[in-house]
Design a protein around this motif. Sequence first.
Motif, PDB file in Angstrom:
ATOM      1  N   GLY A 167       0.818  -1.216   0.000  1.00 14.28           N
ATOM      2  CA  GLY A 167       0.000   0.000   0.000  1.00 14.28           C
ATOM      3  C   GLY A 167       0.845   1.257   0.000  1.00 14.28           C
ATOM      4  O   GLY A 167       1.871   1.360  -0.680  1.00 14.28           O
ATOM      5  N   THR A 168       0.425   2.229   0.795  1.00 13.09           N
ATOM      6  CA  THR A 168       1.123   3.514   0.831  1.00 13.09           C
ATOM      7  C   THR A 168       2.504   3.416   1.468  1.00 13.09           C
ATOM      8  O   THR A 168       3.318   4.331   1.321  1.00 13.09           O
ATOM      9  CB  THR A 168       0.289   4.549   1.603  1.00 13.09           C
ATOM     10  OG1 THR A 168       0.016   4.058   2.921  1.00 13.09           O
ATOM     11  CG2 THR A 168      -1.028   4.832   0.892  1.00 13.09           C
ATOM     12  N   SER A 169       2.793   2.318   2.162  1.00 13.97           N
ATOM     13  CA  SER A 169       4.119   2.159   2.773  1.00 13.97           C
ATOM     14  C   SER A 169       5.160   1.672   1.766  1.00 13.97           C
ATOM     15  O   SER A 169       6.357   1.666   2.077  1.00 13.97           O
ATOM     16  CB  SER A 169       4.042   1.163   3.937  1.00 13.97           C
ATOM     17  OG  SER A 169       3.218   1.654   4.975  1.00 13.97           O
ATOM     18  N   ARG A 170       4.720   1.259   0.587  1.00 16.09           N
ATOM     19  CA  ARG A 170       5.669   0.778  -0.420  1.00 16.09           C
ATOM     20  C   ARG A 170       6.590   1.883  -0.910  1.00 16.09           C
ATOM     21  O   ARG A 170       7.773   1.642  -1.172  1.00 16.09           O
ATOM     22  CB  ARG A 170       4.921   0.181  -1.606  1.00 16.09           C
ATOM     23  CG  ARG A 170       4.570  -1.290  -1.458  1.00 16.09           C
ATOM     24  CD  ARG A 170       3.990  -1.834  -2.744  1.00 16.09           C
ATOM     25  NE  ARG A 170       4.849  -1.545  -3.880  1.00 16.09           N
ATOM     26  CZ  ARG A 170       4.416  -1.164  -5.080  1.00 16.09           C
ATOM     27  NH1 ARG A 170       3.125  -0.996  -5.298  1.00 16.09           N
ATOM     28  NH2 ARG A 170       5.256  -0.948  -6.065  1.00 16.09           N
ATOM     29  N   THR A 171       6.053   3.099  -1.060  1.00 14.01           N
ATOM     30  CA  THR A 171       6.875   4.187  -1.601  1.00 14.01           C
ATOM     31  C   THR A 171       8.060   4.513  -0.694  1.00 14.01           C
ATOM     32  O   THR A 171       9.198   4.586  -1.176  1.00 14.01           O
ATOM     33  CB  THR A 171       6.011   5.440  -1.841  1.00 14.01           C
ATOM     34  OG1 THR A 171       4.993   5.130  -2.793  1.00 14.01           O
ATOM     35  CG2 THR A 171       6.858   6.581  -2.373  1.00 14.01           C
ATOM     36  N   ARG A 178       2.127   1.495   8.690  1.00 17.40           N
ATOM     37  CA  ARG A 178       1.640   2.519   9.607  1.00 17.40           C
ATOM     38  C   ARG A 178       0.757   1.920  10.688  1.00 17.40           C
ATOM     39  O   ARG A 178       0.891   2.238  11.869  1.00 17.40           O
ATOM     40  CB  ARG A 178       0.873   3.605   8.850  1.00 17.40           C
ATOM     41  CG  ARG A 178       0.464   4.785   9.728  1.00 17.40           C
ATOM     42  CD  ARG A 178      -0.313   5.804   8.932  1.00 17.40           C
ATOM     43  NE  ARG A 178      -1.650   5.344   8.625  1.00 17.40           N
ATOM     44  CZ  ARG A 178      -2.690   5.446   9.450  1.00 17.40           C
ATOM     45  NH1 ARG A 178      -2.535   5.974  10.652  1.00 17.40           N
ATOM     46  NH2 ARG A 178      -3.875   5.028   9.080  1.00 17.40           N
ATOM     47  N   MET A 186      -1.293  11.007   6.466  1.00 24.99           N
ATOM     48  CA  MET A 186      -0.231  11.819   5.877  1.00 24.99           C
ATOM     49  C   MET A 186       0.818  12.193   6.901  1.00 24.99           C
ATOM     50  O   MET A 186       2.025  12.126   6.633  1.00 24.99           O
ATOM     51  CB  MET A 186      -0.831  13.085   5.252  1.00 24.99           C
ATOM     52  CG  MET A 186      -1.670  12.825   4.017  1.00 24.99           C
ATOM     53  SD  MET A 186      -2.197  14.346   3.212  1.00 24.99           S
ATOM     54  CE  MET A 186      -3.339  15.019   4.427  1.00 24.99           C
ATOM     55  N   GLN A 238       2.918   9.211   7.843  1.00 28.76           N
ATOM     56  CA  GLN A 238       3.868   8.903   6.777  1.00 28.76           C
ATOM     57  C   GLN A 238       5.088   9.815   6.860  1.00 28.76           C
ATOM     58  O   GLN A 238       6.223   9.378   6.651  1.00 28.76           O
ATOM     59  CB  GLN A 238       3.181   9.077   5.415  1.00 28.76           C
ATOM     60  CG  GLN A 238       3.919   8.401   4.272  1.00 28.76           C
ATOM     61  CD  GLN A 238       3.552   6.939   4.161  1.00 28.76           C
ATOM     62  OE1 GLN A 238       3.378   6.246   5.164  1.00 28.76           O
ATOM     63  NE2 GLN A 238       3.424   6.456   2.941  1.00 28.76           N
TER      64      GLN A 238
END
Length: 320
Positions: free
Chosen positions: A178-182, A225, A279, A282
């Motif tokens: 998910g968003t943690s991949r970036t 997260r 956000m 992150q």
Amino acid sequence: MPLKEAATNPHQGAPGTAALTEPSETPPDDLAAHPPVETLARIRSAAPALRGVARRIADTVLTRPQWVMQATIAELAEAAASSPSSVVRACRELGFQGFPDLKLILARDLARTESAGFRQPIPPTEPDDVPPATTLERVLRAGAQSLIDALATVDQHSFEHVVTAVAHARRVLFVAVGTSRTPATDAAQRFTTIGLHAFAPDDVWSQQVMARQLSREDVCIAISRTGAMRPTLEGAQKARDGGAVTVALTSYSNTPLATMCDHALIAGAPELGFRLQGMTSQLALLAILDALYSAVATQIGSRATVGFNAISAVTAQHNT
């Protein structure tokens, strides 16, 4: 050289968080350089794992910290629709010796943060008709607060062990979805530039295949997260089964990921509602990865210098 040593994760294998120690006495002139430990940040990172009465008590402390400092145990119990004995149990679950200990450390932390000008109130909700300038201010303040809170929630002893493990690792695998991949992909690329063999496969299948191949000479950094994403948990578990050093980078203590791994780096965020919380969390996680990269580069010395020189050469070539 095998990297596996005694785990430093204070959240591993035990309910509740690590005991909160009293803040050290920092001279007033040093507050700007050394922000005081934030008790509220530690409570915030632990609160999602609490249930029922204990969660209501934690939420009351988070939303009314100034009042809690002046309240009696009976008043806090009434405000949280609980009992004095429940307040005592909740305080201990949060890592305090009891309610007086909570009040003492909370009072010291709030006094120190407010005198240094670090904490400003951030509205818990955002109206739909809020002006753009207000949104800008709120997002920036929330991001700044998440970084300040990370000073309290990241265990320095664990961080030092992670730096040493990564610096000496044969391979470093990042697992995330998910968003943690970036941030995982970015971190792997940056560690590669200083001479480390770092990987962040795009798909879950590749992550878990690589995790199964890790050994005691390797490190697996799992980023989530929430600390509860099943593919990330499975990847970390496979790496741990092979003997690799496992590191959890997450926003909350007492999550499955934090308790599973050898070391847990907790970087949370203020409770700001769905639109902002992810956000700001992150941002805190990215800052921890930046700190890890810098600390590892310092520890490996000349190896990092070779990488930095290569970056400079390639950059200069493409800028001409």
